[in-house]
Design a protein around this motif. Structure first.
Motif, PDB file in Angstrom:
ATOM      1  N   LEU A  87      38.681  47.360  41.273  1.00 31.13           N
ATOM      2  CA  LEU A  87      38.565  45.946  40.875  1.00 31.13           C
ATOM      3  C   LEU A  87      37.408  45.802  39.893  1.00 31.13           C
ATOM      4  CD1 LEU A  87      40.735  44.505  42.263  1.00 31.13           C
ATOM      5  CD2 LEU A  87      39.685  45.857  44.029  1.00 31.13           C
ATOM      6  N   THR A  88      37.726  45.347  38.711  1.00 23.38           N
ATOM      7  CA  THR A  88      36.718  45.204  37.667  1.00 23.38           C
ATOM      8  C   THR A  88      37.179  44.176  36.642  1.00 23.38           C
ATOM      9  OG1 THR A  88      35.914  46.337  35.662  1.00 23.38           O
ATOM     10  CG2 THR A  88      37.709  47.405  36.803  1.00 23.38           C
ATOM     11  N   PRO A  89      36.208  43.405  36.076  1.00 22.39           N
ATOM     12  CA  PRO A  89      36.619  42.451  35.041  1.00 22.39           C
ATOM     13  C   PRO A  89      37.186  43.139  33.796  1.00 22.39           C
ATOM     14  CG  PRO A  89      34.228  42.366  35.425  1.00 22.39           C
ATOM     15  CD  PRO A  89      34.795  43.300  36.428  1.00 22.39           C
ATOM     16  N   TYR A 115      29.155  43.918  40.579  1.00 22.57           N
ATOM     17  CA  TYR A 115      29.604  43.421  39.284  1.00 22.57           C
ATOM     18  C   TYR A 115      28.975  44.143  38.104  1.00 22.57           C
ATOM     19  CZ  TYR A 115      25.388  40.873  38.013  1.00 22.57           C
ATOM     20  OH  TYR A 115      24.132  40.555  37.659  1.00 22.57           O
ATOM     21  N   ILE A 131      42.085  46.713  37.759  1.00 23.54           N
ATOM     22  CA  ILE A 131      42.678  45.373  37.756  1.00 23.54           C
ATOM     23  C   ILE A 131      41.570  44.315  37.784  1.00 23.54           C
ATOM     24  CG2 ILE A 131      44.088  43.712  39.055  1.00 23.54           C
ATOM     25  CD1 ILE A 131      45.950  45.874  39.856  1.00 23.54           C
ATOM     26  N   SER A 132      41.763  43.277  36.974  1.00 23.97           N
ATOM     27  CA  SER A 132      40.878  42.103  36.956  1.00 23.97           C
ATOM     28  C   SER A 132      41.690  40.905  37.441  1.00 23.97           C
ATOM     29  CB  SER A 132      40.421  41.858  35.518  1.00 23.97           C
ATOM     30  OG  SER A 132      39.908  40.545  35.387  1.00 23.97           O
ATOM     31  N   ILE A 133      41.046  39.980  38.150  1.00 20.13           N
ATOM     32  CA  ILE A 133      41.802  38.787  38.553  1.00 20.13           C
ATOM     33  C   ILE A 133      41.590  37.634  37.572  1.00 20.13           C
ATOM     34  CG2 ILE A 133      41.937  39.387  40.993  1.00 20.13           C
ATOM     35  CD1 ILE A 133      39.833  37.035  41.390  1.00 20.13           C
ATOM     36  N   GLY A 134      40.852  37.856  36.502  1.00 25.07           N
ATOM     37  CA  GLY A 134      40.694  36.800  35.510  1.00 25.07           C
ATOM     38  C   GLY A 134      39.464  37.060  34.656  1.00 25.07           C
ATOM     39  N   TYR A 136      36.454  36.229  34.098  1.00 27.63           N
ATOM     40  CA  TYR A 136      35.167  35.703  34.546  1.00 27.63           C
ATOM     41  C   TYR A 136      34.571  36.800  35.412  1.00 27.63           C
ATOM     42  CZ  TYR A 136      38.767  34.577  37.912  1.00 27.63           C
ATOM     43  OH  TYR A 136      39.875  34.643  38.715  1.00 27.63           O
ATOM     44  N   VAL A 137      33.252  36.702  35.634  1.00 27.75           N
ATOM     45  CA  VAL A 137      32.597  37.780  36.368  1.00 27.75           C
ATOM     46  C   VAL A 137      32.195  37.313  37.768  1.00 27.75           C
ATOM     47  CG1 VAL A 137      30.657  39.387  36.375  1.00 27.75           C
ATOM     48  CG2 VAL A 137      31.784  38.815  34.229  1.00 27.75           C
ATOM     49  N   LEU A 138      32.677  38.047  38.760  1.00 30.08           N
ATOM     50  CA  LEU A 138      32.334  37.767  40.161  1.00 30.08           C
ATOM     51  C   LEU A 138      31.142  38.642  40.555  1.00 30.08           C
ATOM     52  CD1 LEU A 138      36.017  38.045  41.428  1.00 30.08           C
ATOM     53  CD2 LEU A 138      34.732  35.911  41.144  1.00 30.08           C
ATOM     54  N   GLY A 140      31.082  40.677  42.866  1.00 31.99           N
ATOM     55  CA  GLY A 140      31.583  41.981  43.288  1.00 31.99           C
ATOM     56  C   GLY A 140      33.095  41.927  43.348  1.00 31.99           C
ATOM     57  N   GLY A 141      33.711  43.051  43.654  1.00 33.24           N
ATOM     58  CA  GLY A 141      35.172  43.101  43.654  1.00 33.24           C
ATOM     59  C   GLY A 141      35.821  42.568  44.937  1.00 33.24           C
ATOM     60  N   ALA A 144      38.102  39.566  44.594  1.00 35.39           N
ATOM     61  CA  ALA A 144      39.270  40.005  43.813  1.00 35.39           C
ATOM     62  C   ALA A 144      40.229  40.789  44.706  1.00 35.39           C
ATOM     63  CB  ALA A 144      38.819  40.842  42.621  1.00 35.39           C
TER      64      ALA A 144
HETATM   65  N1  ADE Z   1      34.609  42.197  39.848  1.00 35.05           N
HETATM   66  C1  ADE Z   1      33.820  41.320  39.202  1.00 35.05           C
HETATM   67  N2  ADE Z   1      34.532  40.423  38.506  1.00 35.05           N
HETATM   68  C2  ADE Z   1      35.854  40.735  38.705  1.00 35.05           C
HETATM   69  C3  ADE Z   1      37.075  40.193  38.243  1.00 35.05           C
HETATM   70  N3  ADE Z   1      37.131  39.137  37.439  1.00 35.05           N
HETATM   71  N4  ADE Z   1      38.218  40.785  38.646  1.00 35.05           N
HETATM   72  C4  ADE Z   1      38.185  41.871  39.447  1.00 35.05           C
HETATM   73  N5  ADE Z   1      37.062  42.425  39.914  1.00 35.05           N
HETATM   74  C5  ADE Z   1      35.893  41.881  39.544  1.00 35.05           C
END
Ligand code: ADE
Length: 231
Positions: A87-89, A115, A131-134, A136-138, A140-141, A144
């Protein structure tokens, strides 16, 4: 289906996994969800899993050692190799199509990181899909991973009370869902459309299709463009 989650914060998952459809799906053995704490695989007694980035810069980066050891341990917990997802932006954007694709897998291994990011050798070495869920930056994963689990599990046969309800969801045909009404027939001067009370199923289906198209055109024209591009 089996879903393994590698995380620094397993407790974050407790409440979402113990409520509603996700809880029911686990109780009915449609899905087994196993959480593993990456920190348990840290090399030192301080349970350190991140460090300053080489080359300087702000924040901390997840070190590869604990993640690799944790992953190799988790892989052995079940005979299915599974599909490994980081999980990553920076990943490919998650959508309903991806949810449907993942729901057909026997096993998913989701890796949630901090993050600021993973050491690049984690991505390369684990040969993981990102995979990113959108956009924007969370922090952590974890959130997501929960979004993906929620969207995937509801598509497993038997997870929803009514087998048809996932089929009519927004996005399942590339369109937004039609407007829904329930009792009472009149609420604060707003009346349920007559057609829905008519009992004429063909007309109702046509009405719903038109409303779906109409609201997609108005609120999410990008979805119509995407459909056209795919054809
Ligand atoms: N980790 C930080 N931001 C995320 C995002 N937008 N989607 C998935 N993992 C994330």
């Amino acid at each position: 289906m089996r879903i393994d989650v590698l995380t620094l914060f397993p407790r974050m998952f407790e409440s979402p996994l113990s409520c509603s459809i996700l809880n029911r799906a686990q109780e009915a053995s449609l899905v087994e969800i196993a959480l593993t704490d990456i920190r348990d695989f840290a090399a030192d007694s301080y349970r350190k899993v991140d460090d300053k980035p080489y080359g300087g810069g702000p924040g901390m980066v997840m070190m590869p050692g604990a993640v690799f050891d944790c992953f190799e341990h988790v892989q052995k917990l079940s005979p299915d190799k599974g599909r490994t997802i980081l999980l990553t932006p920076q990943g490919q954007k998650f959508d309903q199509k991806k949810a449907a694709e993942l729901s057909a897998e026997k096993r998913l291994i989701l890796i949630a990181g901090k993050y600021e990011g993973f050491d690049e050798r984690i991505r390369i070495g684990l040969d993981a899909e990102q995979i990113s869920i959108g956009d924007y930056v969370l922090n952590g994963g974890e959130l997501a991973a929960m979004v993906i689990i929620d969207a995937v599990v509801r598509l497993l046969p038997g997870a929803l009370g009514d087998e048809d309800s996932a089929k009519d969801d927004s996005f399942s045909e590339g369109l937004l869902e039609y407007p829904q009404y329930t009792r009472p027939e009149v609420f604060r001067d707003m009346k349920v459309p007559d057609i829905l009370l008519s009992g004429d199923h063909a007309k109702i289906a046509e009405w719903r299709k038109q409303r779906s198209l109409e609201r997609t055109k108005k609120w999410r024209p990008d979805l119509l463009q995407n459909n056209k591009d795919k054809k």
